[in-house]
Design an enzyme around this catalytic site. Sequence first.
Site, PDB file in Angstrom:
ATOM      1  N   LYS A 140       1.355 -10.212   8.087  1.00 45.16           N
ATOM      2  CA  LYS A 140       1.516  -8.806   8.441  1.00 45.16           C
ATOM      3  C   LYS A 140       0.175  -8.375   9.007  1.00 45.16           C
ATOM      4  O   LYS A 140      -0.809  -8.263   8.279  1.00 45.16           O
ATOM      5  CB  LYS A 140       1.888  -7.963   7.222  1.00 45.16           C
ATOM      6  CG  LYS A 140       1.943  -6.461   7.529  1.00 45.16           C
ATOM      7  CD  LYS A 140       2.164  -5.644   6.269  1.00 45.16           C
ATOM      8  CE  LYS A 140       2.123  -4.148   6.604  1.00 45.16           C
ATOM      9  NZ  LYS A 140       2.292  -3.298   5.389  1.00 45.16           N
TER      10      LYS A 140
ATOM     11  N   ILE B 269       6.594  -4.628   9.378  1.00 45.32           N
ATOM     12  CA  ILE B 269       6.645  -4.060   8.037  1.00 45.32           C
ATOM     13  C   ILE B 269       6.148  -2.632   8.197  1.00 45.32           C
ATOM     14  O   ILE B 269       4.969  -2.388   8.408  1.00 45.32           O
ATOM     15  CB  ILE B 269       5.819  -4.877   7.040  1.00 45.32           C
ATOM     16  CG1 ILE B 269       6.422  -6.285   6.900  1.00 45.32           C
ATOM     17  CG2 ILE B 269       5.788  -4.180   5.681  1.00 45.32           C
ATOM     18  CD1 ILE B 269       5.667  -7.206   5.965  1.00 45.32           C
TER      19      ILE B 269
ATOM     20  N   TYR C 281      -1.482 -10.476   4.419  1.00 43.07           N
ATOM     21  CA  TYR C 281      -1.564  -9.086   4.876  1.00 43.07           C
ATOM     22  C   TYR C 281      -3.006  -8.825   5.294  1.00 43.07           C
ATOM     23  O   TYR C 281      -3.893  -8.720   4.446  1.00 43.07           O
ATOM     24  CB  TYR C 281      -1.118  -8.158   3.750  1.00 43.07           C
ATOM     25  CG  TYR C 281      -1.107  -6.681   4.066  1.00 43.07           C
ATOM     26  CD1 TYR C 281      -1.191  -6.194   5.362  1.00 43.07           C
ATOM     27  CD2 TYR C 281      -0.981  -5.754   3.033  1.00 43.07           C
ATOM     28  CE1 TYR C 281      -1.164  -4.835   5.630  1.00 43.07           C
ATOM     29  CE2 TYR C 281      -0.943  -4.391   3.284  1.00 43.07           C
ATOM     30  CZ  TYR C 281      -1.043  -3.939   4.582  1.00 43.07           C
ATOM     31  OH  TYR C 281      -1.014  -2.588   4.829  1.00 43.07           O
TER      32      TYR C 281
ATOM     33  N   ARG D 210      -8.533  -1.107   5.573  1.00 38.80           N
ATOM     34  CA  ARG D 210      -8.494  -0.792   4.138  1.00 38.80           C
ATOM     35  C   ARG D 210      -9.288  -1.784   3.299  1.00 38.80           C
ATOM     36  O   ARG D 210      -9.901  -1.413   2.302  1.00 38.80           O
ATOM     37  CB  ARG D 210      -7.043  -0.752   3.638  1.00 38.80           C
ATOM     38  CG  ARG D 210      -6.250   0.446   4.116  1.00 38.80           C
ATOM     39  CD  ARG D 210      -4.868   0.448   3.487  1.00 38.80           C
ATOM     40  NE  ARG D 210      -4.045   1.539   3.973  1.00 38.80           N
ATOM     41  CZ  ARG D 210      -3.991   2.760   3.431  1.00 38.80           C
ATOM     42  NH1 ARG D 210      -4.744   3.032   2.393  1.00 38.80           N
ATOM     43  NH2 ARG D 210      -3.192   3.682   3.937  1.00 38.80           N
TER      44      ARG D 210
ATOM     45  N   THR E 169       0.829  -1.201   0.000  1.00 40.36           N
ATOM     46  CA  THR E 169       0.000   0.000   0.000  1.00 40.36           C
ATOM     47  C   THR E 169       0.864   1.251   0.000  1.00 40.36           C
ATOM     48  O   THR E 169       0.596   2.208  -0.734  1.00 40.36           O
ATOM     49  CB  THR E 169      -0.918   0.004   1.238  1.00 40.36           C
ATOM     50  OG1 THR E 169      -1.624  -1.228   1.308  1.00 40.36           O
ATOM     51  CG2 THR E 169      -1.918   1.135   1.160  1.00 40.36           C
ATOM     52  N   THR E 170       1.926   1.262   0.807  1.00 44.60           N
ATOM     53  CA  THR E 170       2.800   2.429   0.888  1.00 44.60           C
ATOM     54  C   THR E 170       3.585   2.615  -0.397  1.00 44.60           C
ATOM     55  O   THR E 170       4.065   3.715  -0.684  1.00 44.60           O
ATOM     56  CB  THR E 170       3.743   2.306   2.096  1.00 44.60           C
ATOM     57  OG1 THR E 170       2.959   2.052   3.262  1.00 44.60           O
ATOM     58  CG2 THR E 170       4.558   3.557   2.326  1.00 44.60           C
TER      59      THR E 170
ATOM     60  N   TYR F 109     -12.755  -4.641  -1.178  1.00 44.00           N
ATOM     61  CA  TYR F 109     -13.915  -4.119  -1.898  1.00 44.00           C
ATOM     62  C   TYR F 109     -14.984  -5.157  -2.203  1.00 44.00           C
ATOM     63  O   TYR F 109     -16.165  -4.914  -1.953  1.00 44.00           O
ATOM     64  CB  TYR F 109     -13.503  -3.412  -3.206  1.00 44.00           C
ATOM     65  CG  TYR F 109     -14.649  -2.629  -3.819  1.00 44.00           C
ATOM     66  CD1 TYR F 109     -15.062  -1.433  -3.260  1.00 44.00           C
ATOM     67  CD2 TYR F 109     -15.338  -3.110  -4.929  1.00 44.00           C
ATOM     68  CE1 TYR F 109     -16.139  -0.737  -3.799  1.00 44.00           C
ATOM     69  CE2 TYR F 109     -16.404  -2.416  -5.474  1.00 44.00           C
ATOM     70  CZ  TYR F 109     -16.807  -1.224  -4.906  1.00 44.00           C
ATOM     71  OH  TYR F 109     -17.867  -0.543  -5.432  1.00 44.00           O
TER      72      TYR F 109
END
Length: 290
Positions: free
Chosen positions: A160, A202, A132, A137, A43-44, A106
Amino acid sequence: MFKGSMPALVTPFRNGELDLDALKHLVEWQIGEGSAALVPVGTTGESPTLSLEEHETVVEEVVKAAAGRVPVIAGAGSNNTVDAIRLVEFAAKAGADAALVVTPYYNKPTQRGMLAHYKALHDCADLPIVIYNIPGRSIVDMSPATMGELAKLPRIIGVKDATGDIARVSQQRATCGADFMQLSGEDASALGFNAHGGVGCISVTANVAPRLCAEFQAATLAGDYAKALEYQDRLMPLHEAIFTEPGVAGAKYALSKLGLCSDEVRLPLTGLEDSTKAALDAAMKHAGLL
């Protein structure tokens, strides 16, 4: 087993395009500062606004630049299982050491759907997979019971965990076993996370303060929580300031202050408000970075 501080690498841009020279320089800097592994295109790394071709280019370039000196855990998640298979297969081909796969966002799969998704990714390539789990999110939250089922697969090696709930570490130790690798995905609570049995983070903040984050993680893993708390006190304002707005924008601004890459992000993200910049400046000074 991966452990310690692992930056969720930003993807540098210049004039809307990938800045691969800056990316390679970041890899060198991160390794020199003591980061234990590199995690590109999560994401980052602005994976939601990278094309599949750009995503693959970033993975390939980070693997080449790291040159085996530290492991590379390549972001390979999608809410489309077919696309995720492509990304996992590419990560394996590019020489990554593992794939980081986010829970499908989503479309809100059930626990049964997540089991089928990760099973398909596990079976598509001979590459370790780190789950993850970031319900803030993705909306979906993988339960400890589901994770325990996936942990039975030989290449599902860890998680994560970005739930921010440190009790999850103990719950997941119960369902997945004590050897299942648990990495924090939430900087501010990484101290308590490791006290519960986690082995690393992370980290978004590690983009900006890799040496401090590496030393903080080393202290927790050595059981020296008094020393770790001193690092936490230095880093906490930075954790908070970076996430005043979306973390990648905060991290890129801070990196621009250090002369390491531009602060450019892709829409719909925008550059920081002046008040956030001021908070970041103050936090970087508090941490001894400026």
